[in-house]
Design a protein around this motif. Structure first.
Motif, PDB file in Angstrom:
ATOM      1  N   CYS A 109       0.857  -1.191   0.000  1.00 42.27           N
ATOM      2  CA  CYS A 109       0.000   0.000   0.000  1.00 42.27           C
ATOM      3  C   CYS A 109       0.892   1.241   0.000  1.00 42.27           C
ATOM      4  O   CYS A 109       1.110   1.856   1.046  1.00 42.27           O
ATOM      5  N   PRO A 110       1.458   1.594  -1.149  1.00 41.55           N
ATOM      6  CA  PRO A 110       2.330   2.765  -1.182  1.00 41.55           C
ATOM      7  C   PRO A 110       1.544   4.040  -0.885  1.00 41.55           C
ATOM      8  O   PRO A 110       0.381   4.166  -1.284  1.00 41.55           O
ATOM      9  N   SER A 111       2.174   4.958  -0.172  1.00 46.87           N
ATOM     10  CA  SER A 111       1.497   6.196   0.210  1.00 46.87           C
ATOM     11  C   SER A 111       2.187   7.439  -0.330  1.00 46.87           C
ATOM     12  O   SER A 111       1.635   8.526  -0.235  1.00 46.87           O
ATOM     13  N   GLN A 112       3.383   7.264  -0.869  1.00 42.01           N
ATOM     14  CA  GLN A 112       4.132   8.460  -1.251  1.00 42.01           C
ATOM     15  C   GLN A 112       5.191   8.151  -2.316  1.00 42.01           C
ATOM     16  O   GLN A 112       5.828   7.106  -2.295  1.00 42.01           O
ATOM     17  N   ILE A 113       5.333   9.097  -3.222  1.00 42.87           N
ATOM     18  CA  ILE A 113       6.472   9.117  -4.136  1.00 42.87           C
ATOM     19  C   ILE A 113       7.350  10.258  -3.642  1.00 42.87           C
ATOM     20  O   ILE A 113       6.889  11.397  -3.518  1.00 42.87           O
ATOM     21  N   HIS A 114       8.582   9.936  -3.323  1.00 39.71           N
ATOM     22  CA  HIS A 114       9.520  10.929  -2.786  1.00 39.71           C
ATOM     23  C   HIS A 114      10.578  11.243  -3.850  1.00 39.71           C
ATOM     24  O   HIS A 114      11.182  10.325  -4.416  1.00 39.71           O
ATOM     25  N   ILE A 115      10.787  12.523  -4.112  1.00 39.29           N
ATOM     26  CA  ILE A 115      11.779  12.963  -5.100  1.00 39.29           C
ATOM     27  C   ILE A 115      12.875  13.726  -4.380  1.00 39.29           C
ATOM     28  O   ILE A 115      12.601  14.635  -3.596  1.00 39.29           O
ATOM     29  N   ASN A 116      14.103  13.336  -4.652  1.00 44.94           N
ATOM     30  CA  ASN A 116      15.274  13.991  -4.069  1.00 44.94           C
ATOM     31  C   ASN A 116      16.138  14.485  -5.221  1.00 44.94           C
ATOM     32  O   ASN A 116      16.605  13.683  -6.026  1.00 44.94           O
ATOM     33  N   GLU A 117      16.344  15.788  -5.301  1.00 44.69           N
ATOM     34  CA  GLU A 117      17.170  16.384  -6.359  1.00 44.69           C
ATOM     35  C   GLU A 117      18.522  16.787  -5.786  1.00 44.69           C
ATOM     36  O   GLU A 117      18.590  17.496  -4.786  1.00 44.69           O
ATOM     37  N   ASN A 118      19.573  16.307  -6.412  1.00 41.13           N
ATOM     38  CA  ASN A 118      20.930  16.718  -6.040  1.00 41.13           C
ATOM     39  C   ASN A 118      21.492  17.585  -7.150  1.00 41.13           C
ATOM     40  O   ASN A 118      21.440  17.209  -8.318  1.00 41.13           O
ATOM     41  N   PHE A 119      22.019  18.728  -6.767  1.00 43.64           N
ATOM     42  CA  PHE A 119      22.611  19.675  -7.712  1.00 43.64           C
ATOM     43  C   PHE A 119      24.104  19.741  -7.431  1.00 43.64           C
ATOM     44  O   PHE A 119      24.518  20.041  -6.306  1.00 43.64           O
ATOM     45  N   ASN A 120      24.917  19.441  -8.443  1.00 40.09           N
ATOM     46  CA  ASN A 120      26.379  19.420  -8.295  1.00 40.09           C
ATOM     47  C   ASN A 120      26.806  18.597  -7.079  1.00 40.09           C
ATOM     48  O   ASN A 120      27.610  19.026  -6.270  1.00 40.09           O
ATOM     49  N   GLN A 121      26.214  17.424  -6.932  1.00 40.70           N
ATOM     50  CA  GLN A 121      26.523  16.422  -5.897  1.00 40.70           C
ATOM     51  C   GLN A 121      26.176  16.880  -4.487  1.00 40.70           C
ATOM     52  O   GLN A 121      26.681  16.346  -3.507  1.00 40.70           O
ATOM     53  N   ARG A 122      25.281  17.873  -4.361  1.00 42.20           N
ATOM     54  CA  ARG A 122      24.791  18.305  -3.052  1.00 42.20           C
ATOM     55  C   ARG A 122      23.272  18.270  -3.081  1.00 42.20           C
ATOM     56  O   ARG A 122      22.653  18.711  -4.039  1.00 42.20           O
ATOM     57  N   GLN A 123      22.682  17.764  -1.979  1.00 42.59           N
ATOM     58  CA  GLN A 123      21.231  17.707  -1.917  1.00 42.59           C
ATOM     59  C   GLN A 123      20.666  19.110  -1.893  1.00 42.59           C
ATOM     60  O   GLN A 123      21.130  19.965  -1.151  1.00 42.59           O
ATOM     61  N   SER A 124      19.682  19.366  -2.757  1.00 44.48           N
ATOM     62  CA  SER A 124      19.157  20.720  -2.830  1.00 44.48           C
ATOM     63  C   SER A 124      17.647  20.802  -2.677  1.00 44.48           C
ATOM     64  O   SER A 124      17.128  21.869  -2.386  1.00 44.48           O
ATOM     65  N   TYR A 125      16.933  19.692  -2.877  1.00 39.79           N
ATOM     66  CA  TYR A 125      15.478  19.807  -2.903  1.00 39.79           C
ATOM     67  C   TYR A 125      14.824  18.454  -2.712  1.00 39.79           C
ATOM     68  O   TYR A 125      15.297  17.448  -3.236  1.00 39.79           O
ATOM     69  N   ASN A 126      13.719  18.445  -1.958  1.00 42.23           N
ATOM     70  CA  ASN A 126      12.877  17.256  -1.804  1.00 42.23           C
ATOM     71  C   ASN A 126      11.455  17.614  -2.163  1.00 42.23           C
ATOM     72  O   ASN A 126      10.997  18.722  -1.868  1.00 42.23           O
ATOM     73  N   GLN A 127      10.765  16.689  -2.782  1.00 46.26           N
ATOM     74  CA  GLN A 127       9.356  16.874  -3.135  1.00 46.26           C
ATOM     75  C   GLN A 127       8.637  15.572  -2.827  1.00 46.26           C
ATOM     76  O   GLN A 127       9.127  14.495  -3.187  1.00 46.26           O
ATOM     77  N   ASP A 128       7.492  15.649  -2.173  1.00 50.20           N
ATOM     78  CA  ASP A 128       6.691  14.470  -1.864  1.00 50.20           C
ATOM     79  C   ASP A 128       5.360  14.548  -2.585  1.00 50.20           C
ATOM     80  O   ASP A 128       4.714  15.597  -2.604  1.00 50.20           O
ATOM     81  N   ILE A 129       4.966  13.431  -3.169  1.00 46.64           N
ATOM     82  CA  ILE A 129       3.683  13.331  -3.848  1.00 46.64           C
ATOM     83  C   ILE A 129       2.897  12.225  -3.143  1.00 46.64           C
ATOM     84  O   ILE A 129       3.335  11.065  -3.120  1.00 46.64           O
ATOM     85  N   ASN A 130       1.776  12.587  -2.545  1.00 49.34           N
ATOM     86  CA  ASN A 130       0.951  11.610  -1.847  1.00 49.34           C
ATOM     87  C   ASN A 130       0.124  10.817  -2.860  1.00 49.34           C
ATOM     88  O   ASN A 130      -0.428  11.380  -3.801  1.00 49.34           O
ATOM     89  N   ILE A 131       0.075   9.512  -2.636  1.00 53.26           N
ATOM     90  CA  ILE A 131      -0.712   8.615  -3.484  1.00 53.26           C
ATOM     91  C   ILE A 131      -1.504   7.686  -2.565  1.00 53.26           C
ATOM     92  O   ILE A 131      -1.248   7.640  -1.357  1.00 53.26           O
ATOM     93  N   SER A 132      -2.436   6.959  -3.111  1.00 56.65           N
ATOM     94  CA  SER A 132      -3.184   5.999  -2.304  1.00 56.65           C
ATOM     95  C   SER A 132      -3.505   4.777  -3.148  1.00 56.65           C
ATOM     96  O   SER A 132      -3.473   4.807  -4.374  1.00 56.65           O
ATOM     97  N   GLY A 133      -3.823   3.707  -2.454  1.00 60.30           N
ATOM     98  CA  GLY A 133      -4.182   2.465  -3.130  1.00 60.30           C
ATOM     99  C   GLY A 133      -3.354   1.302  -2.624  1.00 60.30           C
ATOM    100  O   GLY A 133      -2.219   1.483  -2.200  1.00 60.30           O
ATOM    101  N   CYS A 134      -3.941   0.146  -2.646  1.00 57.42           N
ATOM    102  CA  CYS A 134      -3.230  -1.082  -2.274  1.00 57.42           C
ATOM    103  C   CYS A 134      -3.200  -2.000  -3.486  1.00 57.42           C
ATOM    104  O   CYS A 134      -4.143  -2.024  -4.290  1.00 57.42           O
ATOM    105  N   TYR A 135      -2.115  -2.741  -3.623  1.00 52.54           N
ATOM    106  CA  TYR A 135      -1.889  -3.572  -4.803  1.00 52.54           C
ATOM    107  C   TYR A 135      -1.442  -4.960  -4.367  1.00 52.54           C
ATOM    108  O   TYR A 135      -0.682  -5.112  -3.410  1.00 52.54           O
ATOM    109  N   ASN A 136      -1.905  -5.962  -5.089  1.00 54.68           N
ATOM    110  CA  ASN A 136      -1.503  -7.339  -4.834  1.00 54.68           C
ATOM    111  C   ASN A 136      -0.212  -7.651  -5.575  1.00 54.68           C
ATOM    112  O   ASN A 136       0.084  -7.052  -6.621  1.00 54.68           O
ATOM    113  N   SER A 137       0.501  -8.616  -5.057  1.00 59.02           N
ATOM    114  CA  SER A 137       1.713  -9.079  -5.726  1.00 59.02           C
ATOM    115  C   SER A 137       1.353  -9.513  -7.147  1.00 59.02           C
ATOM    116  O   SER A 137       0.356 -10.196  -7.361  1.00 59.02           O
ATOM    117  N   GLY A 138       2.143  -9.077  -8.119  1.00 55.32           N
ATOM    118  CA  GLY A 138       1.901  -9.394  -9.519  1.00 55.32           C
ATOM    119  C   GLY A 138       1.153  -8.304 -10.266  1.00 55.32           C
ATOM    120  O   GLY A 138       1.093  -8.332 -11.496  1.00 55.32           O
TER     121      GLY A 138
END
Length: 137
Positions: free
Chosen positions: A65-94
């Motif tokens: 049951c994933p709840s989030q897509i997390h984005i991490n942006e690194n600029f010139n090998q340094r962390q500069s930004y995070n963005q979270d996208i909320n999602i919903s739903g449960c999925y069966n294997s396969g």
């Protein structure tokens, strides 16, 4: 001669359209549970501060049951930004699922970028998948 020139121009235009969005990147460390089979970014490479339309398709290898897509942006090998996208739903294997989302650029400067995208399980720190791609502005 005009015919050859017209064909050359048509070929260049077609090549440019084909390069707008295609599979990019590679997997990175995760706890498992979702195997990415296709990851497209449009436009690729990104241009300036324009949003990047992403389509991530894969197959669940466990019930989840994933709840989030997390984005991490690194600029010139340094962390500069995070963005979270909320999602919903449960999925069966396969189950196969496509997640469509936009990544909003934070840095718009010339340099090297690495963008890491994780699919996170609900109510835990488990990363079902991790995918990353790089580009230079």
């Amino acid at each position: 001669m005009k015919f050859i020139l017209a064909l050359a121009i048509l070929g260049l235009v077609s090549a440019n359209v084909a390069l707008e969005a295609y599979d990019v990147g590679q997997s990175c460390n995760s706890d498992g549970g979702f195997t990415v089979t296709s990851f497209t970014v449009n436009p690729y490479p990104p241009r300036g501060c324009s949003p990047q339309a992403v389509s991530m398709t894969g197959t669940f290898t466990q019930n989840a049951c994933p709840s989030q897509i997390h984005i991490n942006e690194n600029f010139n090998q340094r962390q500069s930004y995070n963005q979270d996208i909320n999602i919903s739903g449960c999925y069966n294997s396969g189950a196969t699922q496509t997640f469509n989302f936009n990544i909003n650029a934070f840095q718009c400067n010339s340099g090297s970028y690495t963008v890491q995208v994780t699919l996170n399980e609900e109510n835990s720190e488990q990363h079902l998948s991790c995918w990353q791609y790089q580009y230079t502005l």
